[in-house]
Scaffold this motif. Structure first.
Motif, PDB file in Angstrom:
ATOM      1  N   GLN A   1      -0.221  -5.902  -9.414  1.00 30.38           N
ATOM      2  CA  GLN A   1      -1.274  -6.870  -9.176  1.00 30.38           C
ATOM      3  C   GLN A   1      -1.490  -7.046  -7.675  1.00 30.38           C
ATOM      4  O   GLN A   1      -0.594  -6.818  -6.867  1.00 30.38           O
ATOM      5  CB  GLN A   1      -0.918  -8.212  -9.818  1.00 30.38           C
ATOM      6  N   LEU A   2      -2.679  -7.490  -7.329  1.00 34.88           N
ATOM      7  CA  LEU A   2      -3.049  -7.548  -5.920  1.00 34.88           C
ATOM      8  C   LEU A   2      -2.132  -8.491  -5.133  1.00 34.88           C
ATOM      9  O   LEU A   2      -1.735  -8.174  -4.005  1.00 34.88           O
ATOM     10  CB  LEU A   2      -4.513  -8.006  -5.793  1.00 34.88           C
ATOM     11  N   HIS A   3      -1.769  -9.634  -5.710  1.00 40.35           N
ATOM     12  CA  HIS A   3      -0.952 -10.605  -4.963  1.00 40.35           C
ATOM     13  C   HIS A   3       0.500 -10.139  -4.809  1.00 40.35           C
ATOM     14  O   HIS A   3       1.252 -10.704  -4.022  1.00 40.35           O
ATOM     15  CB  HIS A   3      -1.002 -11.974  -5.651  1.00 40.35           C
ATOM     16  N   GLU A   4       0.897  -9.106  -5.570  1.00 41.96           N
ATOM     17  CA  GLU A   4       2.264  -8.599  -5.449  1.00 41.96           C
ATOM     18  C   GLU A   4       2.421  -7.558  -4.325  1.00 41.96           C
ATOM     19  O   GLU A   4       3.539  -7.227  -3.951  1.00 41.96           O
ATOM     20  CB  GLU A   4       2.690  -7.942  -6.766  1.00 41.96           C
TER      21      GLU A   4
END
Length: 458
Positions: free
Chosen positions: A60-63
């Motif tokens: 995921q992008l926030h990871e």
């Protein structure tokens, strides 16, 4: 042994055909199908999900952790400006330009600046090591970290780059190197595509930036398959007229910065010198109170510049009067002359008209329409504009003056050069902070007639 086959690939869009065609069926361009040989490869095993010890599973992008990369300064401010602050580690940069414009000189100066803090590997397939040494002595290059490898084998170059891991790798040029595994002569489309792919993989895996010099065709486009421009991270174009001293470095594509910046240089006996104040050089020999002269405030990318536009009108001895434009679009001049004759009543039907932009400057934006028109009127009526006047504005077919972009930056550049009287489109008056130009007189005009009246009667 696998059978060698031939195929035809479009140099513009990369379309593949089994036979030669005069016109590409995909993009419609003529005479772009070039032959290349293909040797079928043996089937390979499917690549595993783990490559080089890196996890390539989707996240995921926030990871995703943000990588902090410090750019490598080239030591040349104009080059850093175009690149967006310096060279990004792992970037693949393509530098192109006309023959003899100074591409090799520019990269050698960049290599000398970067080589002061580490190793720089300069691979040349066009010159011998002795020839590069002669040019380095002429330019005064003495960087101890600059390593020269005169070789056309890309495999040998990448082997040396893998062993040394330099701060920067330079390949001069992509048309002269070749890969052993790929068929075709150096400079063929298959060799260029394979060489570019291998350099891109090396740059991304080793985090070493690579600068590649590319040739241009007689049409002015970069030689080789068009997909090469899509593979690299940055495409720079070095342009200029060899008869003049100006050189302009433009960014056509840049994944790590803006494409609106441009770097200005002058060619001297000691190499390329940065041009911090182009307006001062362009106006250095300007004679005041001369009929047929106007000062234009134009933008080259994001940089404002002042240039002198000269016009000359003389009685024509031909049935069809001559129209000559140097430094601007010829078709644009024809439109402006038609507007002057129709909307202002200037009879130019029996006049030869010559336009010249001083210093070899190339003007492409429409903000130069009004100063070109006023220069023609000035020459035709033998009237001179006031010495400290700067003009800007786009001329419409109806004779109205349209607003220009970033007028504040243009006025700052003109005020810095000592100009105090500005003729600008009336629509731009609301954008100007009058407190910033207390000693200047700013005149807003709505039509071409208003501009002529303001320029020659006030």
């Amino acid at each position: 042994m696998a059978k060698i086959k031939s195929r035809y690939v479009c140099t513009n869009c990369g379309s593949v055909s089994s036979r030669w065609l005069g016109r590409c069926p995909q993009c419609g361009e003529w005479n772009t199908m070039a032959e290349e040989t293909v040797r079928p490869e043996a089937p390979r095993q499917a690549a595993s999900l783990q490559r080089s010890g890196q996890d390539v599973r989707p996240r995921q992008l926030h990871e995703i952790a943000m990588e902090r990369m410090s750019r490598i300064g080239t030591g040349i401010g104009e080059v850093d400006r175009v690149l967006g602050g310096g060279i990004v580690p792992g970037a693949l940069i393509l530098l192109s330009g006309d023959p003899g414009i100074g591409k090799s000189t520019l990269v050698l100066q960049v290599a000398a600046a970067v080589g002061k803090d580490g190793d720089v590997l300069y691979c040349s397939g066009e010159e011998s090591a002795g020839q590069i040494k002669l040019r380095a002595d002429r330019l005064g290059v003495t960087a101890p970290g600059l390593l020269i490898q005169a070789d056309t084998s890309l495999d040998a170059v990448l082997h040396e780059a893998e062993r040394r891991r330099p701060r920067l790798l330079i390949v001069d040029s992509i048309q002269t190197v070749y890969c052993q595994e790929c068929d075709g002569a150096p400079g063929s489309m298959s060799q260029i595509r394979e060489s570019t792919g291998r350099l891109m993989n090396f740059a991304k895996q080793s985090n070493v930036p690579v600068i590649v010099i590319g040739h241009v065709t007689k049409e002015g486009t970069i030689a080789g398959p068009r997909m090469m421009e899509h593979m690299v991270d940055t495409v720079l174009y070095f342009e200029g007229d060899r008869q003049y001293q100006f050189r302009i470095l433009r960014s056509i594509k840049n994944r790590f910065g803006s494409t609106n910046e441009s770097g200005l240089f002058t060619m001297t006996e000691d190499g390329l010198s940065e041009l911090a104040n182009p307006s001062q050089l362009l106006l250095a020999e300007r004679a005041a109170q001369q009929a047929g002269s106007a000062i234009a405030a134009v933008l080259d990318g994001q940089r404002p510049m002042l240039g002198e536009i000269q016009a000359l009108t003389t009685h024509s001895v031909f049935a069809v009067p001559r129209r000559t434009a140097s430094g601007m679009d010829y078709n644009r001049l024809i439109i402006l002359l038609a507007v002057l004759e129709k909307r202002v009543g200037l009879n130019l039907s029996q006049q030869d008209v010559y336009i010249n932009v001083i210093g070899g400057l190339k003007i492409t934006e429409t903000a130069a329409d009004l100063p070109i028109s006023l220069a023609v009127v000035s020459s035709f009526r033998d009237l001179s504009l006031e010495e400290h006047t700067v003009v800007m504005g786009e001329v419409g077919l109806t004779g109205d003056i349209r607003r220009v972009s970033q007028v504040q930056r243009r006025l700052r550049e003109a005020a810095k050069m000592g100009f105090t009287r500005f003729i600008i489109p009336k629509g731009n008056l609301t954008e100007i902070k009058e407190t910033e130009f207390p000693q200047c007189r700013i005149i807003g005009v709505k039509t071409l007639r208003d501009a002529i009246t303001a320029a020659f009667t006030e």
